[in-house]
Motif scaffolding. Sequence first.
Motif, PDB file in Angstrom:
ATOM      1  N   LEU A  13       1.177  -1.381  -0.459  1.00 58.80           N
ATOM      2  CA  LEU A  13       0.246  -0.200   0.325  1.00 58.80           C
ATOM      3  C   LEU A  13       0.263   1.080   0.017  1.00 58.80           C
ATOM      4  O   LEU A  13       0.363   2.331  -0.547  1.00 58.80           O
ATOM      5  N   PHE A  14       1.567   0.696   0.770  1.00 54.28           N
ATOM      6  CA  PHE A  14       2.454   2.251   0.631  1.00 54.28           C
ATOM      7  C   PHE A  14       3.735   2.807  -0.625  1.00 54.28           C
ATOM      8  O   PHE A  14       3.391   3.726  -0.800  1.00 54.28           O
ATOM      9  N   GLN A  15       4.013   1.845  -1.013  1.00 63.67           N
ATOM     10  CA  GLN A  15       4.137   2.075  -2.595  1.00 63.67           C
ATOM     11  C   GLN A  15       3.612   2.323  -3.554  1.00 63.67           C
ATOM     12  O   GLN A  15       4.497   3.167  -4.690  1.00 63.67           O
ATOM     13  N   TRP A  16       2.508   1.994  -3.228  1.00 62.12           N
ATOM     14  CA  TRP A  16       1.171   1.807  -4.472  1.00 62.12           C
ATOM     15  C   TRP A  16       0.613   3.530  -4.480  1.00 62.12           C
ATOM     16  O   TRP A  16       0.561   3.952  -4.714  1.00 62.12           O
ATOM     17  N   ARG A  17       0.954   4.042  -3.376  1.00 60.75           N
ATOM     18  CA  ARG A  17       0.772   5.531  -2.565  1.00 60.75           C
ATOM     19  C   ARG A  17       1.334   5.981  -3.761  1.00 60.75           C
ATOM     20  O   ARG A  17       1.385   7.203  -4.065  1.00 60.75           O
ATOM     21  N   LYS A  18       2.836   6.344  -3.202  1.00 61.33           N
ATOM     22  CA  LYS A  18       3.454   6.782  -3.741  1.00 61.33           C
ATOM     23  C   LYS A  18       4.349   7.236  -5.637  1.00 61.33           C
ATOM     24  O   LYS A  18       3.327   7.790  -6.090  1.00 61.33           O
ATOM     25  N   LYS A  19       3.602   5.970  -6.163  1.00 64.44           N
ATOM     26  CA  LYS A  19       3.327   5.734  -7.459  1.00 64.44           C
ATOM     27  C   LYS A  19       2.317   5.881  -7.664  1.00 64.44           C
ATOM     28  O   LYS A  19       2.037   7.210  -9.323  1.00 64.44           O
ATOM     29  N   LEU A  20       1.152   6.623  -7.177  1.00 67.55           N
ATOM     30  CA  LEU A  20       0.061   7.028  -7.933  1.00 67.55           C
ATOM     31  C   LEU A  20      -0.306   8.511  -8.096  1.00 67.55           C
ATOM     32  O   LEU A  20      -0.471   9.055  -8.706  1.00 67.55           O
ATOM     33  N   ILE A  21       0.441   9.003  -6.756  1.00 73.03           N
ATOM     34  CA  ILE A  21       0.679  10.124  -6.670  1.00 73.03           C
ATOM     35  C   ILE A  21       1.681  11.085  -7.349  1.00 73.03           C
ATOM     36  O   ILE A  21       1.027  12.564  -7.607  1.00 73.03           O
ATOM     37  N   LYS A  22       2.310  10.000  -7.762  1.00 77.79           N
ATOM     38  CA  LYS A  22       3.310  10.830  -8.517  1.00 77.79           C
ATOM     39  C   LYS A  22       3.432  11.156 -10.371  1.00 77.79           C
ATOM     40  O   LYS A  22       2.349  10.904 -10.338  1.00 77.79           O
ATOM     41  N   LYS A  23       3.699  12.383 -10.276  1.00 81.78           N
ATOM     42  CA  LYS A  23       2.993  12.641 -11.894  1.00 81.78           C
ATOM     43  C   LYS A  23       3.592  12.185 -12.899  1.00 81.78           C
ATOM     44  O   LYS A  23       4.259  11.135 -12.809  1.00 81.78           O
ATOM     45  N   SER A  24       2.545  12.133 -13.633  1.00 81.30           N
ATOM     46  CA  SER A  24       2.849  11.858 -14.590  1.00 81.30           C
ATOM     47  C   SER A  24       4.458  11.765 -16.359  1.00 81.30           C
ATOM     48  O   SER A  24       4.894  12.707 -15.723  1.00 81.30           O
ATOM     49  N   ASN A  25       4.926  10.559 -16.161  1.00 82.75           N
ATOM     50  CA  ASN A  25       6.252  10.786 -16.951  1.00 82.75           C
ATOM     51  C   ASN A  25       6.300  11.233 -17.576  1.00 82.75           C
ATOM     52  O   ASN A  25       4.634  11.926 -18.519  1.00 82.75           O
TER      53      ASN A  25
END
Length: 243
Positions: A13-25
């Motif tokens: 969940l911690f890793q998924w949150r980071k990926k989710l809110i990361k700006k699009s490449n």
Amino acid sequence: MNDPYLVTVEEELFQWRKKLIKKSNMLQRVSKKAQTKVNEMIPEKAHSVITESIKKMVQATLVGSEYTTKGNYPNGMTLQVKEKLIEDKLTVYRRTAAAEGAGTGAGGFLLSLADFPLLLSIKMKFLFDVAAIHGFDTKKYEERLFLLYVFQLAFSSDEQKKKTFEIIENWEEKKQKLVELDWKVFQQEYRDYIDFVKMLQLLPGVGAVVGAYANCNLLDHLGEVAKNCYRIRILRSEKGRML
């Protein structure tokens, strides 16, 4: 937290949150420009069908019986068992979506148009199954609304994702103030998310391959988002009972 599976879930969940809110490449941002060009090649009839399909899906989800699941699942299942059941369900839905996407994509423009409402229906039926496996009553309006927010979180822009994620993460507090979903924002976000790949399905020569590949990937993405949204609800509920 003594259960090793729950420890793993917390880390995921911690890793998924980071990926989710990361700006699009950069590639995703550049593809947005390409998407605009593709959209200009698609007849207005296609855009109208897509918009109307999304509107009807939202209405059916909130007040209809079209997606209600008949599955009866035993009480007391562990999260690990529930997620294995959901993974099995996703495999079935992926196969259905891939076959449907390939078939409609190979059938030309009119059949490709039919893919949009069909794929929406497959996605929503999957979400209703996820809710049922977790023991949530989808006859309740608030649970149907939650499913739409899960859907929106999966298929929306960076800015909208952050707003939607805040609602998901604080559902018990936020749901008291929510009456209905803004379906116009919902449909625009969904279209902007999937248009580039799915609109290619309407073009001659590549429809079948694009249809199958896109549908599989869209189902996989929805499955990941749904899994983690319910993890958040369940873990927060468990922690609340322990306090």
